[in-house]
Design an enzyme around this catalytic site. Structure first.
Site, PDB file in Angstrom:
ATOM      1  CB  SER A 100      56.362  46.982  70.484  1.00  0.00           C
ATOM      2  OG  SER A 100      56.145  47.490  72.065  1.00  0.00           O
TER       3      SER A 100
ATOM      4  CE  LYS B 278      56.250  48.970  79.619  1.00  0.00           C
ATOM      5  NZ  LYS B 278      57.058  50.045  79.904  1.00  0.00           N
TER       6      LYS B 278
ATOM      7  CG  PHE C 268      46.834  43.783  75.604  1.00  0.00           C
ATOM      8  CD1 PHE C 268      47.804  42.876  75.220  1.00  0.00           C
ATOM      9  CD2 PHE C 268      45.526  43.593  75.139  1.00  0.00           C
ATOM     10  CE1 PHE C 268      47.625  41.929  74.392  1.00  0.00           C
ATOM     11  CE2 PHE C 268      45.315  42.468  74.351  1.00  0.00           C
ATOM     12  CZ  PHE C 268      46.459  41.758  73.808  1.00  0.00           C
ATOM     13  CB  THR C 269      45.335  50.297  76.424  1.00  0.00           C
ATOM     14  OG1 THR C 269      46.619  50.860  76.724  1.00  0.00           O
ATOM     15  CG2 THR C 269      44.724  49.493  77.753  1.00  0.00           C
ATOM     16  CB  THR C 270      49.530  50.334  71.761  1.00  0.00           C
ATOM     17  OG1 THR C 270      50.454  50.412  73.229  1.00  0.00           O
ATOM     18  CG2 THR C 270      49.954  51.420  70.914  1.00  0.00           C
TER      19      THR C 270
ATOM     20  CD  GLU D 147      48.788  53.725  66.895  1.00  0.00           C
ATOM     21  OE1 GLU D 147      48.987  54.905  66.827  1.00  0.00           O
ATOM     22  OE2 GLU D 147      48.649  53.061  67.985  1.00  0.00           O
TER      23      GLU D 147
ATOM     24  N   GLY E 282      60.377  51.645  75.480  1.00  0.00           N
ATOM     25  CA  GLY E 282      60.015  51.058  74.234  1.00  0.00           C
ATOM     26  C   GLY E 282      61.072  50.790  73.463  1.00  0.00           C
ATOM     27  NE  ARG E 283      64.300  56.638  73.514  1.00  0.00           N
ATOM     28  CZ  ARG E 283      63.275  57.012  74.458  1.00  0.00           C
ATOM     29  NH1 ARG E 283      62.080  56.654  74.052  1.00  0.00           N
ATOM     30  NH2 ARG E 283      63.717  58.009  75.094  1.00  0.00           N
TER      31      ARG E 283
ATOM     32  CD  GLN F 104      61.585  53.671  68.820  1.00  0.00           C
ATOM     33  OE1 GLN F 104      61.992  52.424  68.597  1.00  0.00           O
ATOM     34  NE2 GLN F 104      60.532  54.001  69.486  1.00  0.00           N
TER      35      GLN F 104
ATOM     36  CD  GLU G 290      60.210  57.448  71.191  1.00  0.00           C
ATOM     37  OE1 GLU G 290      59.375  57.326  70.742  1.00  0.00           O
ATOM     38  OE2 GLU G 290      60.677  56.480  71.731  1.00  0.00           O
TER      39      GLU G 290
ATOM     40  CG  HIS H 267      74.981  53.496  42.744  1.00  0.00           C
ATOM     41  ND1 HIS H 267      75.497  53.732  41.338  1.00  0.00           N
ATOM     42  CD2 HIS H 267      75.556  52.600  43.230  1.00  0.00           C
ATOM     43  CE1 HIS H 267      76.683  53.030  41.429  1.00  0.00           C
ATOM     44  NE2 HIS H 267      76.809  52.341  42.584  1.00  0.00           N
TER      45      HIS H 267
ATOM     46  CE  LYS I 175      51.114  57.047  70.592  1.00  0.00           C
ATOM     47  NZ  LYS I 175      51.581  56.308  71.668  1.00  0.00           N
TER      48      LYS I 175
END
Length: 553
Positions: free
Chosen positions: A166, A217, A219-221, A223, A278-279, A360, A364, A395, A517
């Site tokens: 996201s 998605k 609304f509880t994640t 972070e 998600g990815r 990712q 992932e 470089h 987590k």
């Protein structure tokens, strides 16, 4: 589910082992080109993007450690691994992600030709189109200034709050397509739970003209919700009116209960289905920040370019299938040469976040050690992908590519046309010269005799010798347009799919993300409690207690 447990069970795997052994140390790219004047023509492929005025992107695989026999055997391996069947099952909406019993249907999000597509007998075309129409309507309102903030001012700052897919997708694409942006819009992307990330985004923003996109998605994640609540508190310190939230916050989510509890109007929810990983979500409502920044028409071109590469992957025979060949090369290097890494180096500053996005996508997806039948793999999977934009990368870490002990297959990416052709294209010509030179230098190297002929003292000859014979794939686009970028991303998506099919792993779950987590939630409660922790191993408890002392907890 394919009827084999291990890729090593496939008959052609053993043939490839024998083939690799027969090539031994004698396979030398310079000799292969000398022996076959048609090598470049045979091993480079042009992708014509009908979504971009039939612009052409050239994929040159000729500087890889392969022969005609190698390609033949790798394609045979793909057929034995049921790659074509797995591909067709993905495009038909079957539950490819079997550990979560979900379809893997991000291809439906960019179905711009509106082909029939369904999951469990239910058409998804209408829902996808409905979300796109919602994105179009909202995007045009904000960009035109018709959508006003709570004080009647147009919105000029967009802050996308998300994490993982996201964040990585939207931030990469907005950077890559900055040339197409509405320059009076400012975009910030906040993903880190480190308070510095949200604090710096808010520091230069005005509550009266800032729009927040909360991307989660469920609304509880943890972070994302924490950062969103910090943003909400900051906003209300000025607005001082809960009803004003509806004008400044929208949700990229499907959890209406939590979204409305936060204060966001349910009419400002942009949903997406559980078959969107998600990815792979930048093609979905998660791409709202992209549409706002570059405009809906350009966002639609981005989807259309992706759809064109989907069509190529789905319909092209494996022998000429560009993403398939890229994936087979990855398997060849990982499992027969022992390569552990893969470098992607874009010669394009706008693509500076592209390698991070691909990290990712690749790691992932294929950072798995268990086959579809539940066995531990007997071979290497999931290369470590890394990269930075060149020429700066030359470089920093290119020394390791040229003279290190590790084999690092490398992709170089360049567009012939720059969005900024300054000084009569001088910069672009210098950039291109390095693009060509690095691939050539990695291939040809420099012999001790050549070093001596340049007058180097004998004691310096070994230090100035380059072994060469390092494999590269060169990708040359016309210009990084929205459609070209869409196709380039999908090239890597289907390359990753091909790897997973050969390795017989589930490329679409990510259980490895969960354990940390779960433990973090437990430790967070301990940090809120007085006293010392003793609930972990001595090291973890010792670190927790040291942190509590230093942080004054």
């Amino acid at each position: 589910m394919p009827g084999f447990a291990q890729a090593t069970d496939l008959p052609t795997w053993k043939q490839l082992q024998q083939h690799h052994a027969s090539l031994g140390k004698d396979i030398e790219l310079k000799k292969l080109f000398a022996q076959d004047p048609q090598r470049f023509e045979k091993l480079s492929f042009t992708f014509t993007n009908e979504a971009d005025g039939n612009s052409e992107t050239l994929f040159d695989f000729s500087k890889n450690l392969i022969t005609d026999e190698t390609v033949k055997l790798l394609v045979q391996l793909a057929k034995e691994a049921n790659l074509e069947q797995l591909r067709d099952e993905m495009f038909s909406g079957k539950p490819m992600n079997f550990t979560e019993n979900r379809a893997v249907y991000h291809v439906a999000l960019r179905n711009t030709s509106k082909q029939p597509m369904s999951v469990n007998g239910q058409s998804v075309v209408e829902d996808v189109d409905s979300v796109l129409e919602h994105i179009k309507e909202f995007t045009e309102q904000v960009r035109s200034g018709d959508w006003k903030g709570y004080t009647g001012k147009p919105l000029k700052t967009i802050i996308n709050i998300g994490i993982g897919g996201s964040d990585l997708g939207p931030v990469m694409v907005t950077e890559a397509l900055k040339a197409y942006s509405q320059r009076d819009l400012t975009c910030h992307f906040v993903s880190n739970i480190d308070g510095t990330h949200i604090a710096e985004a808010l520091r230069t923003s005005d509550p009266e003209t800032t729009l927040f996109l909360v991307a989660s998605k469920t609304f509880t994640t943890a972070e994302t919700v924490t950062n969103a609540n910090t943003a909400k508190k900051w906003f209300l310190e000025t607005a001082n009116d809960e009803s004003a939230i509806a004008k400044h916050f929208v949700a990229l989510s499907t959890n209406e209960t939590e979204v409305t509890k936060f204060g966001i109007d349910k009419a400002n929810m942009f949903g997406f289905s559980d078959w969107v990983g998600g990815r792979y979500s930048v093609w979905s409502a998660i791409g709202l920040s992209v549409a706002l920044y570059i405009g809906y028409d350009n966002f639609h071109s981005f989807l259309a370019g992706a759809h064109a590469m989907d069509k190529h992957f789905k319909e092209t025979p494996l022998e000429q299938n560009i993403p398939v060949l890229g994936g087979l090369l990855s398997v060849w290097y990982s499992d027969f040469f022992g390569a552990q890494t893969h470098l992607v180096a874009p010669f394009d500053q706008y693509l500076h976040r592209f390698p991070a996005y691909l990290q990712q996508l690749s790691m992932e997806s294929n950072g798995k050690a268990i086959t579809r039948s539940g066995d531990y793999v007997k071979y290497t999977t999931g290369p470590i992908l890394f990269g930075e934009p060149a020429t700066n990368a030359q470089h920093s870490f290119f020394q390791l590519l040229h003279q290190g002990t590790k084999l690092i297959p490398t992709d170089f990416i360049l567009a012939a046309e720059s969005h900024n052709p300054v000084e009569n294209k001088k910069h672009q010509k210098m950039l291109a010269s390095n693009f060509f030179a690095q691939a050539e230098a990695l291939m040809v190297g420099k012999t001790p005799e050549e070093v001596k002929s340049e007058g180097a003292p004998d004691d310096l000859v070994p230090h100035k010798t380059f072994l060469g014979n390092r494999p590269t794939t060169s990708i040359l686009a016309q210009k990084i347009t929205p459609a070209t970028l869409g196709a380039l991303i999908v090239y890597y998506e289907h390359l990753t799919f091909t790897e997973g099919a050969i390795w017989n792993i589930n490329s679409f779950d990510q259980w490895g993300v969960e354990l940390g987590k779960v433990l973090a939630k437990k430790i967070l409660t301990e940090l809120d409690e007085a006293g010392e922790s003793s609930a972990h191993d001595a090291s973890t408890s010792g670190l927790i207690n040291a942190f509590k002392r230093k942080a004054g907890l």
